[in-house]
Design a protein around this motif. Structure first.
Motif, mmCIF file in Angstrom:
data_model
loop_
_atom_site.group_PDB
_atom_site.id
_atom_site.type_symbol
_atom_site.label_atom_id
_atom_site.label_comp_id
_atom_site.label_asym_id
_atom_site.label_seq_id
_atom_site.Cartn_x
_atom_site.Cartn_y
_atom_site.Cartn_z
ATOM 1 N N CYS A 93 0.740 -1.074 -0.051
ATOM 2 C CA CYS A 93 0.278 0.015 0.036
ATOM 3 C C CYS A 93 0.808 1.300 -0.149
ATOM 4 C CB CYS A 93 -0.966 -0.064 1.236
ATOM 5 S SG CYS A 93 -0.137 -0.279 2.862
ATOM 6 N N SER A 94 2.058 1.458 0.794
ATOM 7 C CA SER A 94 2.776 2.570 0.893
ATOM 8 C C SER A 94 3.394 2.688 -0.479
ATOM 9 C CB SER A 94 3.644 2.276 1.924
ATOM 10 O OG SER A 94 3.178 2.188 3.240
ATOM 11 N N THR A 95 3.796 1.545 -1.208
ATOM 12 C CA THR A 95 4.530 1.691 -2.491
ATOM 13 C C THR A 95 3.440 2.276 -3.463
ATOM 14 O OG1 THR A 95 5.708 -0.166 -1.909
ATOM 15 C CG2 THR A 95 5.756 0.598 -4.194
ATOM 16 N N ILE A 96 2.555 1.819 -3.432
ATOM 17 C CA ILE A 96 1.435 2.360 -4.404
ATOM 18 C C ILE A 96 1.258 4.004 -4.228
ATOM 19 C CG2 ILE A 96 -1.217 2.358 -5.099
ATOM 20 C CD1 ILE A 96 -1.153 -0.720 -4.213
ATOM 21 N N GLN A 97 0.907 4.447 -3.231
ATOM 22 C CA GLN A 97 0.396 5.931 -3.175
ATOM 23 C C GLN A 97 1.771 6.697 -3.370
ATOM 24 O OE1 GLN A 97 -0.693 5.455 0.984
ATOM 25 N NE2 GLN A 97 0.418 7.338 1.032
ATOM 26 N N MET A 98 3.086 6.122 -3.325
ATOM 27 C CA MET A 98 4.358 6.828 -3.842
ATOM 28 C C MET A 98 4.639 6.916 -5.049
ATOM 29 S SD MET A 98 8.240 6.622 -2.058
ATOM 30 C CE MET A 98 8.576 4.882 -3.075
ATOM 31 N N VAL A 99 4.414 5.651 -5.749
ATOM 32 C CA VAL A 99 4.757 5.586 -7.274
ATOM 33 C C VAL A 99 3.805 6.350 -7.939
ATOM 34 C CG1 VAL A 99 6.202 3.700 -7.073
ATOM 35 C CG2 VAL A 99 3.730 3.507 -7.566
ATOM 36 N N VAL A 100 2.494 6.475 -7.621
ATOM 37 C CA VAL A 100 1.322 7.162 -8.368
ATOM 38 C C VAL A 100 1.855 8.473 -8.214
ATOM 39 C CG1 VAL A 100 -0.940 7.847 -8.366
ATOM 40 C CG2 VAL A 100 -0.258 5.370 -8.071
ATOM 41 N N ALA A 101 2.236 9.175 -7.264
ATOM 42 C CA ALA A 101 2.542 10.670 -7.293
ATOM 43 C C ALA A 101 3.961 10.754 -7.994
ATOM 44 C CB ALA A 101 2.847 10.880 -5.781
ATOM 45 N N LEU A 102 5.072 9.661 -7.797
ATOM 46 C CA LEU A 102 6.333 9.964 -8.495
ATOM 47 C C LEU A 102 6.365 9.840 -10.171
ATOM 48 C CD1 LEU A 102 8.873 8.441 -5.836
ATOM 49 C CD2 LEU A 102 8.401 10.915 -6.331
ATOM 50 N N GLU A 103 5.478 9.006 -10.471
ATOM 51 C CA GLU A 103 5.399 8.580 -11.900
ATOM 52 C C GLU A 103 5.251 9.951 -12.955
ATOM 53 O OE1 GLU A 103 5.980 6.272 -15.721
ATOM 54 O OE2 GLU A 103 6.665 6.218 -13.195
ATOM 55 N N PRO A 104 4.355 10.851 -12.587
ATOM 56 C CA PRO A 104 4.414 12.091 -13.487
ATOM 57 C C PRO A 104 5.502 12.699 -13.482
ATOM 58 C CG PRO A 104 2.432 11.875 -12.211
ATOM 59 C CD PRO A 104 3.408 11.010 -11.517
ATOM 60 N N ILE A 105 6.181 12.841 -12.314
ATOM 61 C CA ILE A 105 7.503 13.435 -12.273
ATOM 62 C C ILE A 105 8.384 12.687 -12.697
ATOM 63 C CG2 ILE A 105 9.327 14.438 -10.729
ATOM 64 C CD1 ILE A 105 6.889 14.266 -8.359
ATOM 65 N N ARG A 106 8.609 11.614 -12.670
ATOM 66 C CA ARG A 106 9.722 10.610 -13.553
ATOM 67 C C ARG A 106 9.556 10.827 -15.058
ATOM 68 N NH1 ARG A 106 11.049 5.272 -15.254
ATOM 69 N NH2 ARG A 106 8.716 4.679 -15.379
ATOM 70 N N GLN A 107 8.294 10.870 -15.650
ATOM 71 C CA GLN A 107 8.155 11.130 -16.969
ATOM 72 C C GLN A 107 8.463 12.285 -17.416
ATOM 73 O OE1 GLN A 107 7.148 8.634 -19.208
ATOM 74 N NE2 GLN A 107 6.621 7.013 -17.526
ATOM 75 N N ALA A 108 8.515 13.304 -16.686
ATOM 76 C CA ALA A 108 8.612 14.730 -17.126
ATOM 77 C C ALA A 108 10.106 15.029 -17.223
ATOM 78 C CB ALA A 108 7.971 15.719 -16.417
ATOM 79 N N PHE A 109 10.738 14.622 -15.952
ATOM 80 C CA PHE A 109 12.218 15.188 -15.627
ATOM 81 C C PHE A 109 13.213 13.934 -14.947
ATOM 82 C CE2 PHE A 109 8.976 18.268 -13.660
ATOM 83 C CZ PHE A 109 9.207 19.242 -14.782
ATOM 84 N N GLY A 110 12.794 12.747 -14.934
ATOM 85 C CA GLY A 110 13.534 11.640 -14.684
ATOM 86 C C GLY A 110 13.644 11.645 -13.186
ATOM 87 N N LEU A 111 14.337 10.562 -12.598
ATOM 88 C CA LEU A 111 14.356 10.487 -11.186
ATOM 89 C C LEU A 111 15.737 9.844 -10.979
ATOM 90 C CD1 LEU A 111 10.932 9.007 -9.531
ATOM 91 C CD2 LEU A 111 12.001 11.078 -9.078
ATOM 92 N N LYS A 112 16.352 10.251 -9.878
ATOM 93 C CA LYS A 112 17.846 9.843 -9.490
ATOM 94 C C LYS A 112 17.544 9.151 -8.329
ATOM 95 C CE LYS A 112 20.235 13.532 -9.751
ATOM 96 N NZ LYS A 112 21.357 14.519 -9.922
ATOM 97 N N GLN A 113 16.909 9.668 -7.320
ATOM 98 C CA GLN A 113 16.864 9.156 -5.977
ATOM 99 C C GLN A 113 15.629 9.564 -5.282
ATOM 100 O OE1 GLN A 113 20.329 9.444 -2.943
ATOM 101 N NE2 GLN A 113 19.359 11.123 -2.058
#
Length: 313
Positions: free
Chosen positions: A129-149
């Motif tokens: 459950c904790s992973t789900i709510q985090m990746v849903v919020a991070l995915e749009p950011i990853r798509q737009a700007f990439g993620l390092k950490q």
């Protein structure tokens, strides 16, 4: 239009009851529904769209004629029964940790990696459950700007440990208010010798400790995030670390997420806020988006894509 025979495994639990509610509201054309649980719950009656349905004890033959299984009855139960369901032609969406790290089982959040459903062999895993709510919020950011950490701290509700644990916290709170000693048999880990009350307390341990010093809940957030986003639980492209704490509330996990993007030049707070304002599924409830809703969303996508059939390995 094809209609589907659906079974809910673990129908009487905290997540199971919400699976029923979410299935009632879903786009899945349901021909019949079957509620499955342990022998202790067999014979109870639950309702589906106003119609009473008797809970049945789970056996391998319970899955004869079933097209879709939505499961949330604990990892051991899923490991025992879901392969039996697949043998009988059912496609299973599992809300336990039983199959999440199996390389042959897709780990899916529809807003992030819906395409992984096309590779299923009968079982699809619903993430923590904790992973789900985090990746849903991070995915749009990853798509737009990439993620390092990613560095995440979670504040997780009692219901994340199941109905019994939630009930125990409520009982402890009443004991404390009555001036009685609080009884603890579950937290932080039911199988351990020492237990602590959650009521009026914080517990910086969720699940057992792994060899590396992380708790298993923290380990799950690290490796599930990588599997969902990069299709590799050990991927090096994104660094992830987590600290998970159990807090004395009934429903609702909180998270503080620090992240670093690859495209720092173009990223800004305003742009990120705009992305999140438009992103689907960002607001979360640990028993809904974190469990039942995501499970039913996966099932809806399987129906939509005509993937409710078992492909042999």
């Amino acid at each position: 239009m094809r209609e589907y025979n659906v079974a809910i495994l673990g129908a009487t639990g905290a997540v199971g009851t919400r699976l029923i509610q979410q299935l009632e509201q879903s786009t899945i054309p349901v021909k019949s529904v079957k509620f499955l649980a342990s022998s202790r719950s067999a014979g109870k009656q639950l309702a589906f769209k106003g119609n009473p349905i008797t809970v049945e004890e789970t056996t391998p033959d319970s899955f004869e004629g079933v097209d879709l299984v939505l499961a949330s009855a604990g990892g051991a139960v899923s490991k025992r029964f879901l392969p039996e369901a697949v043998k009988r032609g059912a496609v299973c969406v599992d809300n336990t940790s039983a199959f999440r790290m199996d390389p042959d089982v897709p780990l899916v959040v529809p807003e992030v990696n819906e395409s992984a459903l096309e590779r299923h062999h009968g079982i699809i895993a619903n993430p923590n459950c904790s992973t789900i709510q985090m990746v849903v919020a991070l995915e749009p950011i990853r798509q737009a700007f990439g993620l390092k950490q990613v560095i995440v701290s979670t504040y997780q509700a009692a219901s994340g440990a199941g109905q019994q644990a939630w009930n125990e916290m409520n009982a402890q709170a009443q004991q404390h208010l009555n001036g009685e000693e609080m009884t603890s048999t579950i937290y932080p880990v039911k199988g351990e010798a020492k237990h602590y009350p959650l009521a009026f307390n914080l517990l910086p341990q969720i699940d057992v400790f792994e060899d590396g010093g992380y708790t298993h809940e923290e380990w799950k957030m690290i490796h599930e995030t990588k599997k969902i986003m990069l299709d590799d639980m050990d991927a090096k492209a994104i660094k992830v670390t987590a600290t998970c704490v159990r807090v004395p509330v009934g429903i609702g996990h909180g998270e503080a997420v620090y992240f670093e993007v690859k495209d720092e030049q173009n990223a800004s707070r305003e742009k990120i806020q705009q992305l999140l304002a438009k992103a689907p599924g960002v607001v979360s409830d640990n028993l809904l988006k974190g469990a039942a809703w995501n499970t039913v969303q996966i099932a809806e996508k399987l129906v939509e894509k005509n993937l409710v059939s078992v492909t042999k390995r």
